[in-house]
Scaffold this motif. Structure first.
Motif, mmCIF file in Angstrom:
data_model
loop_
_atom_site.group_PDB
_atom_site.id
_atom_site.type_symbol
_atom_site.label_atom_id
_atom_site.label_comp_id
_atom_site.label_asym_id
_atom_site.label_seq_id
_atom_site.Cartn_x
_atom_site.Cartn_y
_atom_site.Cartn_z
ATOM 1 N N THR A 111 -3.202 27.802 49.037
ATOM 2 C CA THR A 111 -4.317 27.502 48.394
ATOM 3 C C THR A 111 -5.419 28.298 48.782
ATOM 4 O OG1 THR A 111 -3.642 25.184 47.942
ATOM 5 C CG2 THR A 111 -5.934 25.372 47.726
ATOM 6 N N VAL A 112 -6.240 28.999 47.898
ATOM 7 C CA VAL A 112 -7.159 29.782 48.211
ATOM 8 C C VAL A 112 -8.499 29.497 47.737
ATOM 9 C CG1 VAL A 112 -8.179 32.394 48.088
ATOM 10 C CG2 VAL A 112 -5.639 31.856 48.517
ATOM 11 N N THR A 113 -9.645 29.355 48.207
ATOM 12 C CA THR A 113 -10.925 28.966 47.758
ATOM 13 C C THR A 113 -11.867 30.011 47.953
ATOM 14 O OG1 THR A 113 -10.714 26.444 48.350
ATOM 15 C CG2 THR A 113 -12.758 27.078 47.851
ATOM 16 N N ALA A 114 -12.419 30.670 46.683
ATOM 17 C CA ALA A 114 -13.315 31.811 46.921
ATOM 18 C C ALA A 114 -14.608 31.401 46.174
ATOM 19 C CB ALA A 114 -12.618 32.895 46.051
ATOM 20 N N VAL A 115 -15.689 31.347 47.254
ATOM 21 C CA VAL A 115 -17.075 31.038 46.592
ATOM 22 C C VAL A 115 -17.979 32.216 46.925
ATOM 23 C CG1 VAL A 115 -19.047 29.381 46.887
ATOM 24 C CG2 VAL A 115 -16.488 28.459 47.181
ATOM 25 N N MET A 116 -18.205 32.826 45.950
ATOM 26 C CA MET A 116 -19.068 33.911 45.844
ATOM 27 C C MET A 116 -18.417 35.120 46.771
ATOM 28 S SD MET A 116 -22.997 32.274 46.085
ATOM 29 C CE MET A 116 -23.596 34.151 45.819
ATOM 30 N N GLY A 117 -17.111 35.241 46.796
ATOM 31 C CA GLY A 117 -16.251 36.012 47.441
ATOM 32 C C GLY A 117 -15.218 36.191 46.785
ATOM 33 N N GLY A 118 -14.129 37.185 47.369
ATOM 34 C CA GLY A 118 -12.976 37.587 46.641
ATOM 35 C C GLY A 118 -11.614 37.333 47.434
ATOM 36 N N ALA A 119 -10.639 37.284 46.635
ATOM 37 C CA ALA A 119 -9.234 37.245 47.333
ATOM 38 C C ALA A 119 -8.299 38.319 46.784
ATOM 39 C CB ALA A 119 -8.556 35.878 47.318
ATOM 40 N N ASP A 120 -7.664 39.055 47.700
ATOM 41 C CA ASP A 120 -6.662 40.298 47.268
ATOM 42 C C ASP A 120 -5.420 39.796 47.916
ATOM 43 O OD1 ASP A 120 -5.333 42.235 46.460
ATOM 44 O OD2 ASP A 120 -6.642 43.788 47.641
ATOM 45 N N ILE A 121 -4.376 39.612 47.058
ATOM 46 C CA ILE A 121 -3.027 38.665 47.391
ATOM 47 C C ILE A 121 -1.906 39.662 46.942
ATOM 48 C CG2 ILE A 121 -1.466 36.980 47.790
ATOM 49 C CD1 ILE A 121 -3.947 35.128 47.180
ATOM 50 N N ASP A 122 -1.384 40.566 47.604
ATOM 51 C CA ASP A 122 -0.309 41.362 47.282
ATOM 52 C C ASP A 122 1.071 40.778 48.005
ATOM 53 O OD1 ASP A 122 1.325 43.753 46.940
ATOM 54 O OD2 ASP A 122 0.022 44.900 47.244
ATOM 55 N N VAL A 123 1.861 40.371 47.073
ATOM 56 C CA VAL A 123 3.371 40.009 47.447
ATOM 57 C C VAL A 123 4.347 40.917 46.941
ATOM 58 C CG1 VAL A 123 2.405 37.541 47.068
ATOM 59 C CG2 VAL A 123 3.893 38.843 45.152
ATOM 60 N N ARG A 124 4.153 42.462 46.753
ATOM 61 C CA ARG A 124 5.299 43.224 46.507
ATOM 62 C C ARG A 124 6.131 43.341 47.503
ATOM 63 N NH1 ARG A 124 1.893 47.946 44.399
ATOM 64 N NH2 ARG A 124 0.517 47.383 46.092
ATOM 65 N N ARG A 125 5.674 43.457 48.752
ATOM 66 C CA ARG A 125 6.541 43.563 50.153
ATOM 67 C C ARG A 125 7.007 42.309 50.791
ATOM 68 N NH1 ARG A 125 4.083 49.125 50.695
ATOM 69 N NH2 ARG A 125 5.497 50.532 50.464
ATOM 70 N N ALA A 126 6.483 41.236 50.157
ATOM 71 C CA ALA A 126 6.534 40.074 50.693
ATOM 72 C C ALA A 126 7.888 39.190 50.772
ATOM 73 C CB ALA A 126 5.488 39.051 50.515
ATOM 74 N N ARG A 127 8.246 38.521 51.645
ATOM 75 C CA ARG A 127 9.301 37.689 51.526
ATOM 76 C C ARG A 127 8.892 36.332 51.006
ATOM 77 N NH1 ARG A 127 10.296 36.720 56.767
ATOM 78 N NH2 ARG A 127 8.138 38.172 57.389
ATOM 79 N N PHE A 128 9.768 35.447 50.264
ATOM 80 C CA PHE A 128 9.080 34.309 49.620
ATOM 81 C C PHE A 128 9.910 33.143 50.271
ATOM 82 C CE2 PHE A 128 7.730 37.021 46.617
ATOM 83 C CZ PHE A 128 6.799 36.600 45.891
ATOM 84 N N SER A 129 9.110 32.145 50.694
ATOM 85 C CA SER A 129 9.807 31.155 51.218
ATOM 86 C C SER A 129 10.619 30.108 50.348
ATOM 87 C CB SER A 129 8.669 30.020 52.106
ATOM 88 O OG SER A 129 7.886 29.745 51.024
ATOM 89 N N ALA A 130 10.513 30.261 49.126
ATOM 90 C CA ALA A 130 11.085 29.418 47.906
ATOM 91 C C ALA A 130 11.348 30.054 46.987
ATOM 92 C CB ALA A 130 10.331 28.103 47.791
ATOM 93 N N PRO A 131 12.389 29.863 45.920
ATOM 94 C CA PRO A 131 12.574 30.494 44.711
ATOM 95 C C PRO A 131 11.058 30.412 43.714
ATOM 96 C CG PRO A 131 14.364 29.160 45.189
ATOM 97 C CD PRO A 131 13.423 28.839 46.025
ATOM 98 N N GLU A 132 10.609 29.450 43.975
ATOM 99 C CA GLU A 132 9.148 29.234 43.070
ATOM 100 C C GLU A 132 7.970 29.255 44.187
ATOM 101 O OE1 GLU A 132 8.766 27.430 39.323
ATOM 102 O OE2 GLU A 132 7.267 26.430 40.338
ATOM 103 N N VAL A 133 7.022 30.092 44.118
ATOM 104 C CA VAL A 133 5.913 29.312 45.113
ATOM 105 C C VAL A 133 4.831 29.278 44.177
ATOM 106 C CG1 VAL A 133 6.779 30.923 47.046
ATOM 107 C CG2 VAL A 133 5.278 31.858 45.323
ATOM 108 N N VAL A 134 3.876 28.514 44.565
ATOM 109 C CA VAL A 134 2.512 28.029 43.767
ATOM 110 C C VAL A 134 1.442 28.519 44.503
ATOM 111 C CG1 VAL A 134 1.106 26.083 42.926
ATOM 112 C CG2 VAL A 134 3.667 25.992 42.869
#
Length: 200
Positions: A111-134
């Motif tokens: 869960t990410v909250t961005a208030v007058m800010g920004g988020a950059d989330i890159d999962v291309r090299r990441a490992r997933f903890s579950a078959p579906e992530v939210v």
């Protein structure tokens, strides 16, 4: 094991070569052949490698592996790492930024909250903890970009109020067994976008 000759050892490696070695290392860690500390050290060395000679020592003590990396298939699929219990993490960007990239474990819920800010989330090299992530992004006069592999399944369910959520519409490259990234939340005077992009 016969090592490449000197000209081959001096050959510059590509990102695909580095990623292939990283996959071999992750598999070896999953089999208990190397521990997590050694995995982290070898992954760092793999991503810093410049030539074949830099990659050779990282896998030559592991069974059934080539002495140096070969190009990975174009259809790279992010690995799923079972962690047992569901995991939940939070990120906050208030007039600032939140960033995740590289080799990291995507929790089952982020869960990410961005208030007058920004988020950059890159999962291309990441490992997933579950078959579906939210990934839930609540953006107020802010925004977020989520970058996934071309083979990753994406579901966008966010609500935009004078803002919007956007995501890829073409699933032609989604691979069987690939993880799913489900994006939720709301954007008030902000935007959340999901893009598919090959590894650099």
């Amino acid at each position: 094991m016969q090592l490449p000759d000197e000209p081959a050892r001096r050959m510059r490696v590509s990102d695909a070569d580095r990623e292939q070695v990283a996959e071999i290392l992750r598999s070896a860690a999953g089999e208990g052949r190397i521990d997590t500390d050694e995995l982290d050290e070898r992954l760092e060395a793999a991503y810093d490698a410049k030539t074949v000679a830099d990659l050779v020592p990282l896998t030559d003590d592991l069974p059934a592996t080539p002495p140096y990396a070969q190009p990975v298939p174009a259809r790279h699929v992010s690995p799923v790492t079972s962690v047992g219990e569901p995991t939940h993490q939070r990120g906050v960007a208030i007039m600032s930024g939140f960033e995740r990239s590289g080799d990291w474990l995507v929790p089952s819920e982020l869960t990410v909250t961005a208030v007058m800010g920004g988020a950059d989330i890159d999962v291309r090299r990441a490992r997933f903890s579950a078959p579906e992530v939210v990934i839930t992004v609540n953006a107020i006069m802010g925004g977020a970009q989520i970058t996934v592999n071309p083979t990753t399944r994406v579901v966008v369910e966010g609500i935009g109020i004078m803002g919007g959520f956007s995501g890829p519409r073409d699933d032609s490259e989604v691979a069987p067994g690939a993880p799913t990234v489900r994006v939720r939340g709301f954007a008030l005077w902000g935007g959340v976008g999901v893009v598919r992009r090959p590894l650099d």
